[in-house]
Design a protein around this motif. Structure first.
Motif, PDB file in Angstrom:
ATOM      1  N   UNK A   1       0.831  -1.214   0.000  1.00  0.00           N
ATOM      2  CA  UNK A   1       0.000   0.000   0.000  1.00  0.00           C
ATOM      3  C   UNK A   1       0.864   1.263   0.000  1.00  0.00           C
ATOM      4  N   UNK A   2       1.915   1.252   0.829  1.00  0.00           N
ATOM      5  CA  UNK A   2       2.821   2.406   0.861  1.00  0.00           C
ATOM      6  C   UNK A   2       3.473   2.595  -0.503  1.00  0.00           C
ATOM      7  N   UNK A   3       3.939   1.463  -1.104  1.00  0.00           N
ATOM      8  CA  UNK A   3       4.591   1.553  -2.408  1.00  0.00           C
ATOM      9  C   UNK A   3       3.618   2.093  -3.449  1.00  0.00           C
ATOM     10  N   UNK A   4       2.373   1.683  -3.367  1.00  0.00           N
ATOM     11  CA  UNK A   4       1.368   2.157  -4.323  1.00  0.00           C
ATOM     12  C   UNK A   4       1.146   3.650  -4.202  1.00  0.00           C
ATOM     13  N   UNK A   5       1.049   4.128  -2.971  1.00  0.00           N
ATOM     14  CA  UNK A   5       0.839   5.566  -2.758  1.00  0.00           C
ATOM     15  C   UNK A   5       2.056   6.371  -3.213  1.00  0.00           C
ATOM     16  N   UNK A   6       3.255   5.904  -2.905  1.00  0.00           N
ATOM     17  CA  UNK A   6       4.461   6.632  -3.289  1.00  0.00           C
ATOM     18  C   UNK A   6       4.637   6.630  -4.799  1.00  0.00           C
ATOM     19  N   UNK A   7       4.301   5.514  -5.439  1.00  0.00           N
ATOM     20  CA  UNK A   7       4.435   5.442  -6.895  1.00  0.00           C
ATOM     21  C   UNK A   7       3.516   6.446  -7.586  1.00  0.00           C
ATOM     22  N   UNK A   8       2.430   6.809  -6.922  1.00  0.00           N
ATOM     23  CA  UNK A   8       1.516   7.799  -7.511  1.00  0.00           C
ATOM     24  C   UNK A   8       2.119   9.206  -7.524  1.00  0.00           C
ATOM     25  N   UNK A   9       3.159   9.421  -6.720  1.00  0.00           N
ATOM     26  CA  UNK A   9       3.766  10.751  -6.650  1.00  0.00           C
ATOM     27  C   UNK A   9       4.428  11.121  -7.965  1.00  0.00           C
ATOM     28  N   UNK A  10       4.998  10.157  -8.651  1.00  0.00           N
ATOM     29  CA  UNK A  10       5.648  10.423  -9.918  1.00  0.00           C
ATOM     30  C   UNK A  10       6.998  11.084  -9.729  1.00  0.00           C
ATOM     31  N   UNK A  11       7.638  11.466 -10.834  1.00  0.00           N
ATOM     32  CA  UNK A  11       8.959  12.102 -10.790  1.00  0.00           C
ATOM     33  C   UNK A  11       8.824  13.539 -10.271  1.00  0.00           C
ATOM     34  N   UNK A  12       9.812  13.950  -9.453  1.00  0.00           N
ATOM     35  CA  UNK A  12       9.777  15.289  -8.850  1.00  0.00           C
ATOM     36  C   UNK A  12      11.180  15.897  -8.902  1.00  0.00           C
TER      37      UNK A  12
END
Length: 404
Positions: free
Chosen positions: A19-30
């Motif tokens: 779940x954490x990985x899924x949420x972080x992956x939604x952040x995209x490149x920054x």
């Protein structure tokens, strides 16, 4: 949406991790700004590992980068950079890292602009006001020194200070003077020396360097820590052109570490020369004063009153004797005149007295009541009268002319 869990239906670790990985992956490149630390290249790989540290807080993230991307720019430990990266959470290891695909230098102009904004902010709070500057002790017995270990700045301060005043003592606290941990280490050393009652002044010293190298000495936390110290602080950072914000908040700004040594302790030879000159000036002043007072005393002694005091007393004595003699003669003359006047008046009184008349043969007849007889009509035949002559009295009887 939030996971529905309970003690009876807990979530598995993999579920939370995924779940954490899924949420972080939604952040995209920054785009992320920070400072590179702990950079290393894995042996036998083309991957660069390191840490990207926040420049204003004690927070960091691990990162990975392709070696070609890293070597495309001239960066190293301590460099402030902009990276384009995608946050990745590795569920199997439970770690977070930034996968960097581009690295850029933070421009010098941007760094200068940030320092200028911080400078204006701190100046508005009054941290750089002249009234806050404390006077350094004339001759500190113990000096606190914050510097890099085995650094040229340390040697410059110690050698020049001891050359000027050999008896001066130092308490040295070593700290990183470059890189992401420099500001925090300097603050720790500053607090330690400030708490030492024996330390009378603290010197923060570092040699020259680039703007990025000197960034820790414009750190807001360090500037505020220096403003709160109870011990005077001397900033000796870099060379004359370098001007970190530490220079503005310190009680004294030295252009170099060598200059700091010259300004915190006096030169023993100069002080001895100064003492000698003061002694000579004092001796000259005392001699001049003694000469002046000697001349004044000689002038006073040359006055007649002191040159021949007996003659003046003799003159005064003669004047007093003359006055006494004059008074005696005047008094004698007046007494003689008074005696003559009394004799004259006594003769006049005697000449006019009734007794003198009686002595010439005259007498005075008195009635029984003592009244003098002046007219015949006052008596009658047969009256007894008293006849008074010069040597006494006797009685007489009045008779008429016919009885004679």
């Amino acid at each position: 949406m939030a996971l529905e869990t309970s003690p009876e239906a807990p979530a598995a670790v993999r579920t939370i991790a995924n779940g954490i990985a899924s949420w972080i992956n939604q952040l995209g490149a920054v785009w992320v700004e920070g400072q590179l630390t702990d950079v290393s290249i894995g042996r036998g790989t083309t991957t660069v590992f390191g840490t990207l540290r926040d420049t204003d807080a004690d927070i960091s993230l691990r990162f990975t980068c392709n070696r070609r991307v890293f070597e495309a720019v001239d960066v190293h430990d301590g460099s402030r950079v902009l990276v384009h990266a995608k946050p990745n959470f590795f569920a199997r290891r439970g770690t977070l890292a930034l996968a960097v695909n581009e690295i850029r230098h933070v421009g010098i102009g941007e760094l200068l602009a940030r320092i200028e904004r911080l400078k204006q902010l701190l100046a508005a709070e009054g941290l750089f006001e002249p009234y806050r500057k404390r006077k350094l002790p004339f001759l500190p017995h113990t000096i606190g020194l914050i510097c890099g270990r085995d650094s040229a700045a340390e040697r410059d301060v110690l050698e020049n200070a001891k050359r000027r005043w050999p008896a001066v003592a130092f308490r040295i606290e070593y700290a990183s003077v470059q890189g992401p941990s420099a500001a925090a280490e300097v603050m720790t050393a500053l607090r330690k020396l400030d708490a030492d009652d024996a330390v009378e002044v603290i010197v923060i010293a570092r040699g020259g360097g680039s703007l990025e190298d000197l960034l820790p000495f414009s750190d807001e936390g360090l500037i505020r820590a220096v403003s709160k110290t109870g011990t005077p602080v001397v900033s000796a950072i870099g060379h004359e052109p370098d001007s970190p914000l530490l220079d503005l908040v310190a009680d004294l700004r030295a252009s170099t570490p060598t200059d700091a040594a010259k300004r915190i302790v006096p030169d023993v030879r100069e002080e001895l020369d100064g003492v000698r000159q003061l002694r000579e000036r004092g001796l000259r002043a005392i001699r001049s004063w003694l000469d002046r007072e000697t001349h004044a005393l000689a002038a006073i002694r040359s006055r007649p009153a002191l040159a021949a005091p007996v003659s003046d007393l003799q003159r005064r004595s003669d004047e007093i004797a003359a006055l006494v003699e004059r008074n005696r003669r005047t008094l004698t003359h007046r007494l003689d005149r008074a005696s003559d006047d009394i004799t004259h008046r006594l003769a006049s009184v005697r000449a006019l007295s009734p007794k003198a008349t009686l002595e010439r043969g005259y007498s005075v007849l008195q009635l029984a009541d003592g009244t003098a007889v002046r007219e015949v009509a006052q008596v009658a035949p047969g009256d007894l009268l008293q006849a008074r002559v010069s040597d006494g009295r006797f009685a007489v009887e009045v008779k008429s002319e016919e009885d004679q």
